[in-house]
Design a protein around this motif. Structure first.
Motif, PDB file in Angstrom:
ATOM      1  N   GLN A   1      -5.202   7.996  -8.962  1.00 18.61           N
ATOM      2  CA  GLN A   1      -5.833   8.643  -7.813  1.00 18.61           C
ATOM      3  C   GLN A   1      -4.736   9.111  -6.855  1.00 18.61           C
ATOM      4  N   GLN A   2      -4.640  10.380  -6.670  1.00 16.78           N
ATOM      5  CA  GLN A   2      -3.626  10.882  -5.736  1.00 16.78           C
ATOM      6  C   GLN A   2      -4.085  10.659  -4.290  1.00 16.78           C
ATOM      7  N   THR A   3      -3.126  10.419  -3.418  1.00 14.77           N
ATOM      8  CA  THR A   3      -3.419  10.345  -1.988  1.00 14.77           C
ATOM      9  C   THR A   3      -2.746  11.540  -1.328  1.00 14.77           C
ATOM     10  N   LEU A   4      -3.528  12.379  -0.700  1.00 18.12           N
ATOM     11  CA  LEU A   4      -2.945  13.584  -0.106  1.00 18.12           C
ATOM     12  C   LEU A   4      -2.285  13.275   1.240  1.00 18.12           C
ATOM     13  N   LEU A   5      -1.172  13.907   1.474  1.00 17.05           N
ATOM     14  CA  LEU A   5      -0.431  13.791   2.732  1.00 17.05           C
ATOM     15  C   LEU A   5      -0.257  12.348   3.213  1.00 17.05           C
ATOM     16  N   PRO A   6       0.288  11.498   2.354  1.00 18.15           N
ATOM     17  CA  PRO A   6       0.466  10.116   2.793  1.00 18.15           C
ATOM     18  C   PRO A   6       1.544  10.024   3.878  1.00 18.15           C
ATOM     19  N   ASP A   7       1.382   9.093   4.766  1.00 19.12           N
ATOM     20  CA  ASP A   7       2.326   8.923   5.874  1.00 19.12           C
ATOM     21  C   ASP A   7       3.412   7.925   5.453  1.00 19.12           C
TER      22      ASP A   7
ATOM     23  N   THR B   1       0.778   8.643  -4.719  1.00 19.25           N
ATOM     24  CA  THR B   1      -0.442   7.838  -4.586  1.00 19.25           C
ATOM     25  C   THR B   1      -0.477   7.122  -3.232  1.00 19.25           C
ATOM     26  N   GLY B   2       0.516   7.383  -2.420  1.00 18.96           N
ATOM     27  CA  GLY B   2       0.524   6.789  -1.088  1.00 18.96           C
ATOM     28  C   GLY B   2       0.897   5.321  -1.055  1.00 18.96           C
ATOM     29  N   CYS B   3       1.804   4.910  -1.946  1.00 16.37           N
ATOM     30  CA  CYS B   3       2.233   3.507  -1.991  1.00 16.37           C
ATOM     31  C   CYS B   3       3.683   3.404  -1.529  1.00 16.37           C
ATOM     32  N   ALA B   4       3.903   2.833  -0.366  1.00 12.02           N
ATOM     33  CA  ALA B   4       5.268   2.706   0.141  1.00 12.02           C
ATOM     34  C   ALA B   4       5.974   1.498  -0.460  1.00 12.02           C
ATOM     35  N   SER B   5       5.194   0.497  -0.847  1.00 12.59           N
ATOM     36  CA  SER B   5       5.804  -0.676  -1.476  1.00 12.59           C
ATOM     37  C   SER B   5       4.916  -1.154  -2.622  1.00 12.59           C
TER      38      SER B   5
END
Ligand code: FNR
Length: 363
Positions: A51-57, A347-351
């Motif tokens: 699942q892609q996460t768009l524009l993750p911070d 996917t918006g995963c920083a860690s």
């Protein structure tokens, strides 16, 4: 040199097939029986989507994990692979140096073609782990453990799924046998023992099954080892909930969900299918590692999302080794790390702890 058309670690496979003598290639690439488990390992990951996460911070990706109370910069270990000099003359020494250069730990096989003491001399930044095949003679088993402790290995991976060798039809068809100059160096001190033949992993079809079974380890041997070593013990080859629970009861530091790369009992399930069931059954206070069929950063991501703390990678590393020695291993591992980081970014995963089940699409 690294061939220019290698874009992902899986691309090393076709080079290895061309470079290696055919019997060696079939020994490394092959599985047991008609290879249905091996084939399943290669396709099961595609059943899970992302699942892609768009524009993750996100500004930075951190892939660090704690395993065995040690800091590992990546959730990747090099799986224990026997006789690495079959792939390249530099064998395990090339693999350990390349893994270190990529901040990745190596699990050295009992059946390494370089002694565990020699390999330990090259270890620098990352912890080294030792894989134990329980030997027919208890004294030899404990001597191996003592040697691993003294050489500075920090964990013991006891492989449970290969008390006897699988049916290696492909090896037999291509008449694989170990060249004379390549030997299980760790077992040389014990080579006077006749029973040693059983643990070489190579001639099981000629050796009497009953003798092998009589000498093969029991659960009591595992709990005795856990009680008698200061190394953390990981139990490798677990594929059922009941065996996972048993491993936890015995006090193992972790379990390795694995079908041995499809090399032992053809027909057993893939690791990735069993992983969520096993995680659910044992809870979160035991580490779960996973291998068999990991070929890309997104495969690693999926395994982590399904409950693994880390993965092990087997054949791709050996194909890198066969193709370009230490450079090939380092490049293969580098590609896996890059792919994992890219997957995490999209996917918006920083860690690593952000890689949860909702990041993947279940079949
Ligand atoms: C292995 N494997 C293995 N496992 C182990 O515990 N001790 C060993 O000595 C070996 N030797 C070995 C040799 C070769 C040629 C292969 C391909 C595999 C199994 C290995 O640790 C791991 O479980 C699988 O290789 C993982 O699957 P992939 O990544 O190869 O698909």
């Amino acid at each position: 040199d690294i061939p220019a058309d290698i874009a992902c670690c899986h691309d090393y496979e076709r080079y290895a097939e061309q470079i290696l003598p055919q019997p060696h290639w079939h020994y490394i690439a092959g599985g047991s029986g008609n290879e249905s488990t091996l084939k399943a390992n290669n396709i099961v990951f595609d059943k899970f989507g992302l699942q892609q996460t768009l524009l993750p911070d996100i500004n930075q990706i951190n892939t660090r994990v704690i395993l065995n109370s040690e800091r590992h910069e990546n959730p990747i270990l090099v799986a224990p692979i026997a006789y690495q000099q079959l792939a390249h003359q530099d064998g395990e020494l090339a693999t350990v140096q390349a893994a270190n250069a990529q901040d990745i730990s190596m699990v050295l096989s009992t059946l390494s073609s370089t002694s565990l003491e020699q390999v330990a001399q090259y270890q620098t930044s990352q912890p080294l782990w030792f894989q134990l095949y329980i030997q027919p003679d208890k004294e030899h088993t404990y001597d191996l453990i003592k040697r691993a402790e003294q050489a500075g290995y920090t964990s013991l991976v006891i492989t449970l799924d290969a008390p006897i060798n699988g049916l290696r039809n492909r090896e037999q068809r291509h008449q694989f046998s170990l060249p004379e100059h390549i030997q299980a160096q760790n077992l040389q001190p014990y080579s006077q023992s006749v029973s040693n033949q059983a643990a070489t992993g190579l001639s099981s079809q000629q050796v009497m099954l009953s003798r092998l079974l009589a000498q093969s380890p029991r659960w009591k041997d595992i709990s005795d080892i856990i009680a008698n070593t200061r190394l953390s013990v990981y139990l490798k080859g677990i594929l059922t909930v009941s065996d996972a629970k048993k491993a936890k009861e015995l006090g193992a530091a972790g379990i390795i969900v694995s079908n041995h790369g499809g090399r032992i009992l053809d027909g057993v399930p893939t690791s990735i299918e069993m992983l969520p069931l096993i995680r659910q059954a044992v809870g979160h206070d035991i580490e779960i590692l996973c291998d068999s069929g990991i070929r890309s950063g997104s495969d690693i991501f999926k395994a982590l999302a399904l409950g693994a703390n880390s993965v092990l990678v087997g054949r791709p590393v050996i194909y890198g080794l066969a193709t370009a020695g230490a450079m090939g291993v380092a490049h293969c591992l580098r590609l896996l790390k890059d792919e994992l980081q890219l997957t995490m970014a999209l996917t918006g995963c920083a860690s690593i702890s952000d890689i949860t089940i909702d990041k993947i699409r279940l079949p």
